[in-house]
Design an enzyme around this catalytic site. Structure first.
Site, mmCIF file in Angstrom:
data_model
loop_
_atom_site.group_PDB
_atom_site.id
_atom_site.type_symbol
_atom_site.label_atom_id
_atom_site.label_comp_id
_atom_site.label_asym_id
_atom_site.label_seq_id
_atom_site.Cartn_x
_atom_site.Cartn_y
_atom_site.Cartn_z
ATOM 1 N N GLU A 1 0.821 -1.216 0.000
ATOM 2 C CA GLU A 1 0.000 0.000 0.000
ATOM 3 C C GLU A 1 0.853 1.264 0.000
ATOM 4 O OE1 GLU A 1 -2.825 -0.291 3.220
ATOM 5 O OE2 GLU A 1 -4.160 -1.508 2.017
ATOM 6 N N GLU B 1 -5.774 -8.259 -0.721
ATOM 7 C CA GLU B 1 -6.451 -7.991 0.554
ATOM 8 C C GLU B 1 -7.892 -7.613 0.270
ATOM 9 O OE1 GLU B 1 -4.771 -5.214 3.370
ATOM 10 O OE2 GLU B 1 -2.720 -5.783 2.808
#
Ligand code: P53
Length: 478
Positions: A173, A374
């Site tokens: 991320e 995710e």
């Protein structure tokens, strides 16, 4: 779904392993983050302070339980398991020449155990992890030297595990830090906290560029180590919708999405995008990079794009709607809640269609294979009278997202490698540091205060996901 679709599960080293000071491991930036709570921010302390509650120090002690956990993953039918290597097990301070053999051996054993059980490892090199020493004494990725330390670490582990690991991700991320909201994000992405007097966006962009250069170097190096490696980037995709059809809302959404795409554009195209160069120039930012750095970006483009997806956001310029101000991106723009979707107990807006939207948008923009690494539902779990957790809310969340994922693949033609739901086993929440914001299909007996036996137990979602995998996504009923 396609025959070789990679159904799996995901975690990150610091959120599961514990054993924070075992076998020569150094202090990581995650080891100085205290427990927060729902709506209570975590604190970043100056080193480890006795008496503070640091939930990552023990986490779920995966370090000592991984064999039993892998048996449960195997029973569930996982084909791939996403975890990360904790940099500080390999280079405790980050600036050493020689790696720590005990740390290398742990991941040797872990990856062998996965392979033995026919589970493919998917490995993140830095999932909100770096040696605390590099943050404290070098300023994290603001400092050019840290690029070399990261490359040295990556080279060490890629060489060591080249026969055991094929799928790699560089930085988890990486685009979170661009939201400018939380110091937690610059800390966990890049190892620094913006100081008063510093231009927060400018320093964050410098650190981000340094990380992107480090990532590109590692992609090129990885391909040289083993041409079979598949090396991807990892993005948080929280799409920002226009709240209304007012053209200003549509334009504001487009400008705000650049915060997300900036990182992916560089990872995938190997160039700093025009909108970013224009913004840096307009704001007078002096970002340091060389012609050699630009060449490295071009040479180190990724093989695939992985991302997390949990929720969506909306933006408006309408004065009558209250929201949180982001007008530096677009005059009058505010992030507002979306009346068409519901939110979780933590205020995360649940939007399955948003996943199909992201899959389509990202695939059309880059034309590279995608991987959802995710997706999941953080919730308070309760035991029923029969001694089991019937987490139908989690099953509902996952089912509705898998349905939209199937549409993207089967109706829209998106090339998707796999799906690894987040926190396949209960873990320490990243954002709040809680144990009780649970994502798992396997329950771990531990509470927010750190008490519990660490015993593992299947939830109803375990049986459900087992059936999903066994039928290759055909049967989503519970
Ligand atoms: P927690 C923001 C938006 C989307 C994903 O988060 C995010 C964040 C950061 O808060 O992080 C990812 O545990 C991250 C994981 C994290 C997971 O989402 O705050 O990659 O490490 O655990 C869920 O509920």
């Amino acid at each position: 779904m396609p025959k070789d679709f990679l159904w799996g599960g995901a975690v990150a080293a610091h959120q599961v392993e514990g054993a924070y000071n075992v076998d020569g491991k150094g202090v990581s930036i995650a080891d100085v983050m205290t427990a927060g709570g729902n709506g209570i921010p975590r604190q970043i302390t100056d080193g480890i302070i006795p008496g503070e509650n640091y939930p990552n120090h023990e986490a779920i002690d995966f370090y000592h339980h991984y064999k039993e956990d892998i048996q449960l993953f195997k029973e569930m039918g996982l084909k791939v398991f996403r975890t990360s290597i904790n940099w500080t097990r390999i280079f405790p301070n980050g600036d050493e020449e020689e790696p720590n053999e005990a740390g290398l051996k742990f991941y040797d054993d872990l990856f062998s155990e996965l392979r033995k059980n026919d589970i493919e490892p998917l490995v993140t090199l830095s999932h909100f992890e770096m040696p605390y020493h590099l943050a404290k004494h070098y300023g994290g990725f603001k400092n050019l030297q840290v690029i070399d330390f990261f490359v040295h670490y990556a080279e060490t582990v890629m060489k060591r595990y080249q026969d055991k690991v094929t799928y790699w991700l560089t930085f988890n991320e990486i685009n979170n830090q661009a939201d400018g909201q939380h110091d937690l994000h610059t800390w966990t992405n890049s190892g620094f906290i913006p100081q008063p007097g510093e231009n927060k966006e400018e320093v964050t962009m410098q650190a981000s560029l340094n990380e992107l250069i480090a990532s590109a170097k590692v992609v090129a190096l990885g391909h040289a180590i083993n041409p079979n490696f598949k090396i991807g980037c990892m993005m948080a995709y929280v799409p920002i919708y226009p709240y209304s059809a007012n053209p200003d809302d549509v334009m504001a959404a487009s400008k705000l999405m650049e915060r997300r795409f900036f990182y992916n554009d560089i990872h995938a195209r190997g160039e700093i995008p025009a909108y970013a160069l224009a913004r840096f120039e307009r704001l007078g930012y002096h970002l340091e990079y060389t012609a050699a750095d630009l060449a490295a970006l071009k040479k180190g483009t990724v093989d695939f794009i992985s991302f997390s997806y949990y929720m969506s956001d909306a933006v408006t310029t309408l004065p009558e709607i209250a929201g949180h101000d982001v007008s530096s991106e677009y005059p009058g723009a505010k992030i507002v809640s979306n009346p068409y979707v519901k939110a979780s107990d933590w205020g995360w807006q649940i939007d399955p269609v948003g996943l199909r939207y992201v899959l389509n948008t990202v695939y059309q923009r880059y034309n590279l294979p995608l991987f959802i690494v995710e997706n999941g539902f953080g919730a308070y779990d309760k035991f029923s009278a029969d001694g089991k957790i019937h987490d139908t809310y989690r099953i509902d969340y996952l089912r509705s997202h898998i349905e939209e994922m199937k549409k993207a693949v089967l109706l829209d033609g998106v090339d998707l490698l796999g799906y690894t739901p987040w926190g396949i086993i209960d873990i320490v929440s990243f954002g709040s540091g809680e144990m009780e914001k649970r994502y798992g299909m396997i329950y771990v007996d531990k509470d927010n205060q750190g008490h519990g036996t660490l015993k593992r137990q299947k939830k109803a979602s375990f049986d459900w996901y087992q059936q999903v995998i066994a039928t290759n996504g055909e049967n989503l009923d519970d």
